[in-house]
Design a protein around this motif. Sequence first.
Motif, PDB file in Angstrom:
ATOM      1  N   THR A  69      18.576  -7.431 103.794  1.00  0.00           N
ATOM      2  CA  THR A  69      17.710  -8.329 104.569  1.00  0.00           C
ATOM      3  C   THR A  69      16.383  -7.624 104.791  1.00  0.00           C
ATOM      4  O   THR A  69      16.197  -6.481 104.363  1.00  0.00           O
ATOM      5  N   ASN A  70      15.461  -8.316 105.442  1.00  0.00           N
ATOM      6  CA  ASN A  70      14.184  -7.671 105.752  1.00  0.00           C
ATOM      7  C   ASN A  70      13.590  -8.285 107.014  1.00  0.00           C
ATOM      8  O   ASN A  70      13.884  -9.430 107.367  1.00  0.00           O
ATOM      9  N   THR A 126      10.640 -14.663 110.559  1.00  0.00           N
ATOM     10  CA  THR A 126      10.170 -16.029 110.282  1.00  0.00           C
ATOM     11  C   THR A 126      11.294 -17.060 110.380  1.00  0.00           C
ATOM     12  O   THR A 126      11.077 -18.169 110.857  1.00  0.00           O
ATOM     13  N   ARG A 127      12.533 -16.691 109.997  1.00  0.00           N
ATOM     14  CA  ARG A 127      13.629 -17.670 110.012  1.00  0.00           C
ATOM     15  C   ARG A 127      14.300 -17.780 111.371  1.00  0.00           C
ATOM     16  O   ARG A 127      14.980 -18.766 111.663  1.00  0.00           O
ATOM     17  N   THR A 128      14.162 -16.724 112.227  1.00  0.00           N
ATOM     18  CA  THR A 128      14.897 -16.767 113.510  1.00  0.00           C
ATOM     19  C   THR A 128      14.048 -16.421 114.736  1.00  0.00           C
ATOM     20  O   THR A 128      14.419 -16.772 115.853  1.00  0.00           O
ATOM     21  N   ASN A 179      17.653 -19.696 117.918  1.00  0.00           N
ATOM     22  CA  ASN A 179      16.745 -19.618 116.776  1.00  0.00           C
ATOM     23  C   ASN A 179      15.402 -20.194 117.230  1.00  0.00           C
ATOM     24  O   ASN A 179      15.362 -21.296 117.781  1.00  0.00           O
ATOM     25  N   ILE A 180      14.333 -19.478 116.975  1.00  0.00           N
ATOM     26  CA  ILE A 180      13.005 -19.926 117.424  1.00  0.00           C
ATOM     27  C   ILE A 180      12.669 -21.305 116.848  1.00  0.00           C
ATOM     28  O   ILE A 180      11.976 -22.103 117.481  1.00  0.00           O
ATOM     29  N   ILE A 237      13.805 -14.496 122.665  1.00  0.00           N
ATOM     30  CA  ILE A 237      14.709 -14.254 121.531  1.00  0.00           C
ATOM     31  C   ILE A 237      14.291 -13.020 120.730  1.00  0.00           C
ATOM     32  O   ILE A 237      15.129 -12.332 120.165  1.00  0.00           O
ATOM     33  N   GLU A 238      12.986 -12.725 120.714  1.00  0.00           N
ATOM     34  CA  GLU A 238      12.527 -11.565 119.928  1.00  0.00           C
ATOM     35  C   GLU A 238      13.150 -10.266 120.426  1.00  0.00           C
ATOM     36  O   GLU A 238      13.385  -9.351 119.665  1.00  0.00           O
ATOM     37  N   LYS A 239      13.479 -10.225 121.754  1.00  0.00           N
ATOM     38  CA  LYS A 239      14.000  -8.986 122.341  1.00  0.00           C
ATOM     39  C   LYS A 239      15.518  -8.901 122.360  1.00  0.00           C
ATOM     40  O   LYS A 239      16.085  -7.815 122.340  1.00  0.00           O
TER      41      LYS A 239
END
Length: 332
Positions: A34-35, A41-43, A262-263, A284-286
């Motif tokens: 993964t990257n 971008t997807r989540t 998911n964003i 969600i980022e954290k």
Amino acid sequence: MNFTQSKPVGILGLGTAVPDKILTNQDLEEMVDTNDEWIVTRTGIRERRVLSPGEKPIDIVIPAARKAIEESGLKPSEINGLIFCTYTPDYIMPASACLLQGELGLGRDGLCYDLNAACTGFVYGMQVGWATIRSGLARNILLVGADFNSMVTDYTDRSTCILFGDGAGAVVLGEVDEGSGILGNSAGVDGQSWKHLMLSAGGCAAPITAENLESRDRYIQMNGREVFKFAVRAFNEAFEKAAADAGIEPSEVDLLIPHQANIRIIQSAMDRYGFNADRVVINIEKYGNTSAGSIPLALETARQEGKLRKGMTCALVAFGGGLTHGATILRW
Ligand code: UT7
């Protein structure tokens, strides 16, 4: 027993806690194909918290619960109900609620149990807690939403391991001033779709055996695309029904406090209802998706960011395994 309790019920205190250990997207790049760019971008997720070896769920929950009780101003003995929303308890039996009641010295008379509605757990718990107090069965309830997804995540499956994290939140529910507290609720389930999000081994239908010990069956399995479609649909249904129950339009909600899965699911709701970033809580980022911990952690983020102010009308909206969904409209 008094079944005519009519005072509004709301949140008297809030506390949260997460494990110290951080698992970043870069860490995951070392573990699966993964990257960071795909995950962000997807989540919308950049990092999540995970238990360290030897750390137990209850170790994280206890300080969150203590903070909530302290803020409520109540003595532990004045809390005579405990609902612990989780699908990742310390033990299958007894309920984590019982461990916590003993540790905190809460009142010994009253209901004390775990509630499993996966990611919708905390919102279901708000509604059950509200109804229990309204019925007269309890005066004050400690409601916990906490999950430790890292314990059941397959870190060789890139479609799920990037999503989940660990975290806990607790609130004390009790009588609040007229005009505040819980204004409306909705809850629902699509039980025919339960297989889209599950942990197949470890329960009584398929106990852990030497054969499945090394298989993926004891980890979360998810049909991501199906759950995504359900989530967008369920979000709208839950939000609109709860708003109607509260006698308001969705547009009258000041602050949306959505389950952090998911964003893109949150963004879809923002677009549909015309909410800008100031009116939505996103962390969600954290933390990634912390299942039942997600909504209380978002409440705390809202407070820290100065988004949550007294008198505001908030919508807590969640969806998840079951497939369950629910929403609660709350005046803070
Ligand atoms: O709280 C419980 C509720 N759970 C949820 O709400 C989760 C809902 N579902 C989702 O959030 C999304 O479906 C996921 C984030 C799980 C997946 O995103 P997606 O946009 O639906 O991706 P996809 O499954 O359609 O996969 C697209 C591509 C695939 O490659 P091909 O077949 O197009 O070549 C996947 O193999 O992305 C690939 N992929 C990845 N690539 C890099 C899947 N996971 C990864 C990954 N890194 N981690």
